[in-house]
Design a protein around this motif. Structure first.
Motif, short mmCIF file in Angstrom:
data_model
loop_
_atom_site.label_atom_id
_atom_site.label_comp_id
_atom_site.label_asym_id
_atom_site.label_seq_id
_atom_site.Cartn_x
_atom_site.Cartn_y
_atom_site.Cartn_z
N SER A 88 0.87 -0.52 -0.01
CA SER A 88 -0.06 -0.37 -0.26
C SER A 88 0.88 0.89 0.33
N GLU A 89 1.72 1.20 0.77
CA GLU A 89 2.86 1.75 0.70
C GLU A 89 3.10 2.53 -0.94
N ALA A 90 4.00 1.76 -1.07
CA ALA A 90 4.35 1.40 -2.30
C ALA A 90 3.25 1.60 -3.36
N ARG A 91 2.12 1.57 -3.56
CA ARG A 91 1.49 1.99 -4.69
C ARG A 91 1.27 3.80 -4.28
N ARG A 92 0.86 4.49 -3.14
CA ARG A 92 1.13 5.68 -2.38
C ARG A 92 2.42 6.14 -3.09
N LEU A 93 3.85 5.58 -3.03
CA LEU A 93 4.82 6.48 -3.88
C LEU A 93 4.62 6.54 -5.14
N ILE A 94 4.18 5.23 -6.03
CA ILE A 94 4.12 5.30 -7.54
C ILE A 94 3.14 6.37 -7.85
N ALA A 95 2.01 6.77 -7.00
CA ALA A 95 1.20 7.46 -7.37
C ALA A 95 1.52 9.44 -7.04
N GLN A 96 2.11 9.39 -6.36
CA GLN A 96 2.89 10.39 -5.84
C GLN A 96 4.25 10.96 -7.08
N GLY A 97 4.39 10.04 -7.91
CA GLY A 97 5.45 10.04 -8.75
C GLY A 97 6.85 9.83 -8.31
N GLY A 98 7.05 9.44 -7.32
CA GLY A 98 7.98 8.95 -6.35
C GLY A 98 8.62 8.21 -6.72
N VAL A 99 8.21 7.19 -7.80
CA VAL A 99 9.41 5.89 -7.97
C VAL A 99 9.91 5.94 -10.12
N ARG B 254 9.40 -7.64 -17.94
CA ARG B 254 11.01 -7.86 -17.28
C ARG B 254 11.58 -6.91 -17.70
N GLU B 255 12.06 -6.50 -19.14
CA GLU B 255 12.36 -5.33 -19.81
C GLU B 255 12.72 -4.67 -19.91
N ARG B 256 11.71 -4.05 -18.92
CA ARG B 256 11.66 -2.42 -18.52
C ARG B 256 12.26 -2.29 -17.71
N LEU B 257 13.43 -2.93 -16.74
CA LEU B 257 13.61 -3.32 -15.42
C LEU B 257 15.51 -3.52 -15.51
N GLU B 258 15.12 -4.70 -16.79
CA GLU B 258 16.52 -4.77 -16.70
C GLU B 258 17.72 -4.06 -16.94
N GLY B 259 18.93 -4.18 -16.12
CA GLY B 259 19.73 -2.72 -16.31
C GLY B 259 19.61 -1.81 -16.38
N ARG B 260 18.12 -1.64 -15.51
CA ARG B 260 17.69 0.35 -14.98
C ARG B 260 18.08 0.38 -14.02
N LEU B 261 18.02 1.99 -13.50
CA LEU B 261 18.71 2.39 -12.22
C LEU B 261 17.35 3.04 -12.13
N VAL B 262 16.76 2.10 -11.04
CA VAL B 262 15.06 2.37 -9.72
C VAL B 262 15.40 3.24 -9.21
N GLN B 263 14.61 4.66 -8.45
CA GLN B 263 14.72 4.93 -7.74
C GLN B 263 13.20 5.26 -7.02
N ALA B 264 13.71 4.91 -5.78
CA ALA B 264 11.84 5.08 -4.47
C ALA B 264 12.35 5.90 -3.66
N GLY B 265 11.52 7.04 -3.85
CA GLY B 265 11.93 8.35 -3.10
C GLY B 265 13.02 8.89 -3.29
N LYS B 266 13.77 9.81 -2.58
CA LYS B 266 14.37 10.70 -2.69
C LYS B 266 16.03 10.09 -2.51
N ARG B 267 16.04 9.02 -1.29
CA ARG B 267 17.52 8.46 -1.84
C ARG B 267 17.75 7.30 -1.46
N ARG B 268 16.37 5.79 -1.95
CA ARG B 268 15.95 5.12 -2.77
C ARG B 268 17.06 5.13 -3.95
N PHE B 269 18.40 4.16 -4.24
CA PHE B 269 17.89 3.75 -5.79
C PHE B 269 18.87 1.54 -5.86
N LEU B 270 18.11 1.54 -6.84
CA LEU B 270 18.81 0.26 -7.02
C LEU B 270 19.07 0.22 -8.62
N ARG B 271 20.33 -0.76 -9.06
CA ARG B 271 20.27 -0.93 -10.69
C ARG B 271 20.15 -2.42 -10.72
#
Length: 402
Positions: free
Chosen positions: A356-367, A381-398
């Motif tokens: 639920s928290e994740a959906r709110r963050l997506i709806a707010q443009g935070g992802v 899957r191919e939309r995420l492979e090799g990509r840099l994903v940001q959740a909020g201001k300070r969380r990043f994963l590739r």
């Protein structure tokens, strides 16, 4: 009859204390020193006093609010006295009701035991190991039989217990109060009997429990402890006291980047108190943002060193203030499947609390994916492979490509 003083975990040398006036460092930021004149009488005894502090092992971390009280306990040690740190491994199985609007959830025994060990070891980042006794109150509370428990509870009355704000409010509101919670102040008081405390220190929310310790000690024929309470550090939300149970805390061993970022999230009105209690300094005047940056630098430097503080500030400037990804980004694997449910991925890989928290963050443009906001909940899957994903201001994963 006292249950006696058990052997200390760490032998403290018995050098005589210095003569200490009541404007001593250990009373810096104190609120209550009770009863009036009692601490002076204790100090005049001419021997090292046993200054007691209880800790709650419901989490493994010492946070900045508790570190402030530990520094006051260290000031007792620097004045020649002995710190007795009571790890509430047994009372945590009851749950301290202080300041609670409902009964505290009790954790499994193995979790409490592990937390207690980690918490006690962290305390030595502040306390003098040679002048500290660490005791687990299961040593004596676990041995009480029913007859002794009944004798202990004769120290107080139900009417007096219900005078406490937390109990009174719950009782008036028709909310349940378990009998085990009513036993908590008696158990904490018995800790003072077991270690023959001269002084007990704690936050202002502990005043009732600390005064109950005096009553219990008198009941067992001991000279009752003096009581010293200290100001409570407000949490990162700027509203409630800092507490692990509220999730508004900063642990002293938290990563520098996280620590810096959390300090920067403080509301401006909390700055004055944070400067005083975390650093023993007055807040600088002028721009609140500059004050907050200086506070964050100083706190990270206090616990991690100057180099870590500089790196944490550079990370914050790049990621939060300039909106760029960090220079180094952790890589992670995607879960199986051709379609990835983004809310579940955010919970599993980014540590968000719920979908639920994740959906709110997506709806707010935070992802964002490679800097672009994403609105879909299910992605190929191919939309995420090799990509840099940001959740909020300070969380990043590739996410690694297959």
């Amino acid at each position: 009859m006292s249950p006696g003083r058990a052997a200390a975990t760490s032998e403290a040398p018995h050098r005589p204390p210095r003569i200490v006036r009541l404007n001593a460092d250990f009373l810096h930021h104190s609120v209550d020193v009770l009863p009036e004149g009692e601490l002076e009488r204790k100090l005049a005894l001419g021997r090292p006093l046993r200054a007691k502090l209880g800790i709650d092992p419901t989490g493994p971390d010492i946070h900045l609010g508790f570190a402030f009280v530990l520094r006051r306990l260290r000031a007792f040690q620097d004045a020649g006295h002995i710190a007795v740190l009571i790890v509430g491994d047994y009372t945590a199985r009851i749950g301290d009701p202080s300041g609670r609007s409902k009964e505290r959830r009790v954790l499994p025994d193995e979790v409490l035991d592990r937390n207690a060990e980690l918490f006690a070891e962290q305390a030595f980042r502040i306390l003098d190991r040679d002048r500290t006794e660490i005791r687990f109150n299961g040593e004596w509370l676990g041995k009480l039989d029913y007859a002794e428990l009944v004798r202990l509870t004769r120290t107080g009355t139900v009417a007096r217990l219900l005078e406490r704000n937390d109990f009174a409010e719950r009782f008036a509101g028709g909310n349940p109060i378990s009998v085990s919670e009513l036993l908590y102040p008696f158990a904490q008081g018995y800790d003072s009997v077991a270690i023959e405390a001269d002084v007990e220190v704690g936050g202002t929310d502990q005043l009732y429990n600390l005064l109950m310790g005096r009553d219990v000690m008198q009941h067992y024929g001991l000279d009752p402890q003096a009581v010293v309470t200290y100001e409570l550090l407000v949490g990162t939300d700027g509203a409630k006291k800092m507490a692990k149970s509220e999730g508004n805390y900063i642990g002293i061993e938290e990563e520098p980047d996280s620590m810096f970022g959390k300090v920067m999230s403080l509301p401006d009105e909390a700055l004055e108190q944070w400067w005083r209690l975390t650093l023993d300094r007055e807040a600088p005047g002028g721009d609140p943002l500059e004050s907050k940056l200086a506070l964050a630098r100083a706190i990270v430097e206090q616990w991690h060193g100057e180099e870590a503080a500089a790196a944490a500030e550079a990370h914050f400037t790049r990621v939060v203030r300039e909106g760029k990804p960090p220079e180094e980004v952790e890589e992670a694997e995607l879960p199986g499947g051709d379609v990835i449910h983004l809310p579940a991925l955010l919970v599993e890989r980014f540590g968000l609390g719920s979908t639920s928290e994740a959906r709110r963050l997506i709806a707010q443009g935070g992802v964002r994916i490679d800097g672009e906001p994403v609105e879909e909940l299910d992605l190929p899957r191919e939309r995420l492979e090799g990509r840099l994903v940001q959740a909020g201001k300070r969380r990043f994963l590739r996410f690694r490509a297959a």
